[in-house]
Every structure is written in structure tokens, then in C-alpha cells.
Enzyme design. Structure first.
Site, PDB file in Angstrom:
ATOM      1  N   SER A 211       6.661  -1.643   6.899  1.00  0.00           N
ATOM      2  CA  SER A 211       6.077  -2.965   7.121  1.00  0.00           C
ATOM      3  C   SER A 211       4.820  -2.828   7.980  1.00  0.00           C
ATOM      4  O   SER A 211       4.237  -1.740   8.066  1.00  0.00           O
ATOM      5  CB  SER A 211       7.116  -3.880   7.777  1.00  0.00           C
ATOM      6  N   ASN A 212       4.382  -3.889   8.605  1.00  0.00           N
ATOM      7  CA  ASN A 212       3.204  -3.820   9.474  1.00  0.00           C
ATOM      8  C   ASN A 212       3.374  -4.811  10.626  1.00  0.00           C
ATOM      9  O   ASN A 212       4.419  -5.451  10.742  1.00  0.00           O
ATOM     10  CB  ASN A 212       1.931  -4.099   8.660  1.00  0.00           C
ATOM     11  N   HIS A 213       2.336  -4.959  11.439  1.00  0.00           N
ATOM     12  CA  HIS A 213       2.493  -5.713  12.697  1.00  0.00           C
ATOM     13  C   HIS A 213       2.233  -7.215  12.578  1.00  0.00           C
ATOM     14  O   HIS A 213       2.193  -7.898  13.594  1.00  0.00           O
ATOM     15  CB  HIS A 213       1.530  -5.152  13.756  1.00  0.00           C
ATOM     16  N   SER A 214       2.022  -7.739  11.387  1.00  0.00           N
ATOM     17  CA  SER A 214       1.674  -9.168  11.308  1.00  0.00           C
ATOM     18  C   SER A 214       2.836 -10.050  11.789  1.00  0.00           C
ATOM     19  O   SER A 214       3.971  -9.895  11.355  1.00  0.00           O
ATOM     20  CB  SER A 214       1.315  -9.541   9.865  1.00  0.00           C
TER      21      SER A 214
END
Ligand code: PMT
Length: 402
Positions: A211-214
Site C-alpha cells: 500500500s502507500n501512505h495516503s
């Protein structure tokens, strides 16, 4: 915003009613005129004398005064108020509001109110998490009631979890924002927008994912701003802890593939889309059915490309407005310019991780608008203000298209 405003403060029977005294004082300090309405049970938690002294007005509880038969008119109360704040709002009152039950003055006033209504939920964690309560809150949100989410922490029952009424200072900030939004012009009435927000999650096995940091903050601010200006908004959201903005229809998704399908469906009925989600560009070629056990050596996970949602909408957009984001770490303007062309965006909102306070997770962002006519750089500002500037630009471009 609160100076000179008429705030109707509804208090229901919760232990959090003691915080209503501080709330009332803060509202008056901000220059608001406060009229308190209480349910009969609320009187057991905080006395009418306390609230009358703080608000400098008699407290209203019953439909009529038994001494002289004078009616307390729920209709005139609803007309008088610039905002109706019910704090604390118990599970019982929320359920009655959702069903349209009108068995006390606080509730009849809710049904008559033409002003914005906000509720600060307060209850035990299990009551709050219960599907019945969550569905009632969703019903109220859909009808435009602003829900001020409870905090997590120690509860009167001795348990700990989500259910404590938000602190009075936070409630005052929230209603200040609600009043500001309600005074905005509804220039986007009749328009439907799709907004994507948050991070997608690509499963590796039942336990792990990419995933990512959003956090979703930027996209949620945009969805809220569009709705505040009268647009119908479908928010296709990756996993986030954020509450749904008032008046917004939210569709929860996990993976890039799910977001692709939900976004395409919503775009069919939309006049425009704002693509703020941080979508995975790659996903594991295979998802293991069971947890992958660690071995002695390296582990290689083969990834394949996901579908580019924005690019797909770009091919279908016709005369509709498509706004993209570009999150960059280097060669910012050139990369954003290339996305503008390739994905057929009308404009791109560029944010760079090289700028302090910009991008993921924080409450601020620093962006540059890039369109076919040129560039416009904005200073660092709260994400709510960035959203307002983006929607200003959307309004001006949609005017030109129609
Ligand atoms: O959520 P926050 O914590 O508030 O953070 C906000 C943000 C940093 C996520 C936001 O401001 C932002 O920049 N969003 C876009 C992030 C991104 O993935 O950008 P990109 O440059 O990789 O993608 C370009 C555009 O194509 C974006 O509009 C993106 O939504 C879209 N895209 C990308 C890949 C894909 N498969 N489908 C897409 O629609």
C-alpha cells in the site's frame, strides 16, 4: 463565523451532558446567542439552572409550561436557529432522529429545523459500534446532518474505546466550519462529481499487503467542498479512518481493481471527476491463499501492472471535466505535464514530497495547478483551503465547458 449567530443547543440524557456547560460557555465567548433545549432525561445529568445561567435564557424542555399553558413552539425555534447542535446526542436520540420520531421538544424541533443540524455522538463503545447506530448515523449523514465523531478514550462504563463525546473546543471548531460551508454559494447544484481518495491495498497473502501512505485527507476535503457547493458527490475511497463528509455518498474499496470498477460505474453518471487517490501501479501476480511462511532464503513476489483508472476515464470523458493529481519526488513539473497530456486531464494538481508540509497524511498541502494555459503555484495551506481553491478552478472551468 459564530459571532452573532443563533445556536440552538440540544442536550440529551448522557453523562457527557456535563460537557454541555463548557460548550455553551465557549459558544457565548465566540459571540453566539445560545438557546438550550433539553430532553427530560438530560435534566438528570445537568440542571436547567446551570444551563440557564450560562446561556442567559430560560431552558426549554416541555412542549408547554404546565403553570400557564404557554407553548414552546418548535417551529419558531427551528426558524430562529442558524445552526442546531445536539451535543451530546445519545444512541436513542440518533435512532429517533433517523426514524422521524417526535416524542419530545428536542426532536420536534429537529424535524422543523431548516438550518444546518450537527450531532456530537456520545455513548458506550459497543453501542456506538453497533450496526443499528452506524446505520442510523449513515441515514442522518445522507440527509445532510453533520456528524461530529466521538473520540476514543476512557468511557463512563469504565471501558475504553470510541464513544466519548468530542471535546467542546473541537465541537466549536467543527460547527464554525459547518457554518462557513453553509454560507457558501451552491454554484454546483445539479452537478455530479466522482472523487477518488485514499490508498489502495494489494493483497500478497491473507496477512500482508502492498500500500502507500495516503490518509485520504486531501480527497475527503475535496469531496466535502464539492458537496458544500451543492454538487452530488460519489467518493470512491480506499481504506481510511476518516468520517464521511456531510452530504457525500461513499463507496469503500480496497484494491486498485475494485477502485477501477467503482470509479467507472460512478463516472457514467458524473459531470466530472477528481482523481486524488494514491492507486497502486503494481499488484502481486498471485495472491497466496494461506500465510506465506518464512524460509531461509530470499522471497520474490512477481508484480503485474494495475489498470490506470484516470487514463481510462480520460478516454471516456467527452466534454466532461477530469482533474488529476501528480505526486512527485523529482522532475515535478515535467512529470505533471506529461500526466496532463497522457491522461487527458483538464488540469493537474501537483504536489511534491520535496516540499515540507506537502503530500501524504498531514493537514496541509502545497500545490501547483498545471493546465494547458500554464502554471499557478499556491503557498502552503490547510488541505481544506487547497480543496476550496481546486473547486474554485473546477467551477470556472465547468462554466466555460457548458
Ligand atoms: O491522502 P493524503 O494523505 O491527504 O495525501 C494526499 C495525496 C498525496 C495522496 C494527494 O495529494 C495526491 O497526490 N494524490 C495522487 C497520488 C498519486 O498516486 O499520484 P500519481 O502521480 O501516481 O498518479 C497520477 C494520477 O493518476 C492521480 O490522479 C492518480 O489518482 C491517478 N491514478 C494513478 C494510478 C492508477 N492506477 N490510477 C489512477 O487513477
Amino acid at each position: 463565523m459564530l459571532h452573532g449567530k443563533h445556536i440552538l443547543l440540544g442536550i440529551t440524557g448522557s453523562i457527557a451532558a456535563y460537557k454541555a456547560a463548557t460548550l455553551c460557555r465557549l459558544l457565548i465567548k465566540e459571540g453566539a446567542d445560545v438557546q438550550v433545549v433539553m430532553t427530560p432525561l438530560a435534566k438528570q445529568f445537568i440542571t436547567p439552572l446551570t444551563m440557564a445561567t450560562l446561556s442567559k435564557r430560560p431552558i426549554l424542555v416541555e412542549f408547554f409550561d404546565p403553570e400557564n399553558g404557554a407553548w414552546n413552539s418548535h417551529v419558531s425555534l427551528g426558524e430562529w436557529a442558524d445552526l442546531y447542535l445536539i451535543a451530546p446526542a445519545t444512541a436513542n436520540t440518533l435512532a429517533k432522529m433517523a426514524c422521524g420520531i417526535a416524542d419530545n421538544l428536542l426532536l420536534t424541533t429537529y424535524l422543523s429545523a431548516r438550518c444546518p443540524v450537527a450531532v456530537a455522538a456520545a455513548m458506550d463503545l459497543d453501542m456506538y459500534a453497533h450496526t443499528a447506530t452506524q446505520e442510523n448515523l449513515d441515514t442522518l449523514r445522507r440527509r445532510g446532518v453533520e456528524v461530529i465523531e466521538p473520540d476514543e478514550g476512557e468511557l463512563a462504563s469504565g471501558l475504553s474505546g470510541k464513544g466519548r463525546m468530542a471535546e467542546p473546543e473541537a465541537i466549536v471548531r467543527a460547527i464554525d466550519g459547518i457554518l462557513a460551508r453553509s454560507e457558501k454559494k451552491k454554484n454546483l447544484s445539479g452537478k455530479h462529481f466522482l472523487v477518488t481518495a485514499g490508498a489502495t491495498i494489494e493483497a500478497i497473502d491473507p496477512v500482508r499487503f502492498i500500500s502507500n501512505h495516503s490518509s485520504g485527507k486531501m480527497g475527503y476535503a475535496l469531496a466535502g467542498e464539492l458537496a458544500a457547493r451543492g454538487a452530488e458527490v460519489t467518493l470512491v475511497s480506499g481504506r481510511t479512518a476518516l468520517p464521511t463528509p456531510a452530504g457525500v455518498r461513499r463507496v469503500d474499496v480496497l484494491s486498485a481493481e475494485e477502485m477501477y470498477r467503482a470509479a467507472l460505474e460512478a463516472f457514467d453518471h458524473a459531470d466530472g471527476a477528481v482523481m486524488c487517490a494514491a492507486v497502486a501501479d503494481y499488484t502481486p501476480e498471485e495472491v497466496a491463499d494461506c500465510k506465506i511462511k518464512k524460509g531461509d532464503g530470499e522471497l520474490t513476489i512477481r508484480l503485474r501492472r494495475t489498470k490506470d483508472i484516470a487514463a481510462e476515464l480520460g478516454t471516456r470523458k467527452g466534454n466532461r471535466l477530469l482533474v488529476g493529481f501528480a505526486l512527485e519526488t523529482h522532475d515535478e513539473e515535467a512529470n505533471a505535464q506529461s500526466k496532463l497530456e497522457k491522461k487527458h486531464f483538464d488540469f493537474v494538481v501537483l504536489n511534491s514530497l520535496r516540499d515540507a508540509g506537502a503530500g501524504f497524511r498531514g493537514d496541509t498541502n502545497k500545490v501547483t495547478f498545471i493546465d494547458h494555459a500554464g502554471h499557478e503555484s499556491l503557498p502552503l495551506m490547510p488541505k481544506s483551503e487547497v480543496a476550496a481553491r481546486i473547486v474554485d478552478k473546477i467551477e470556472s472551468m465547468i462554466d466555460k465547458k457548458s
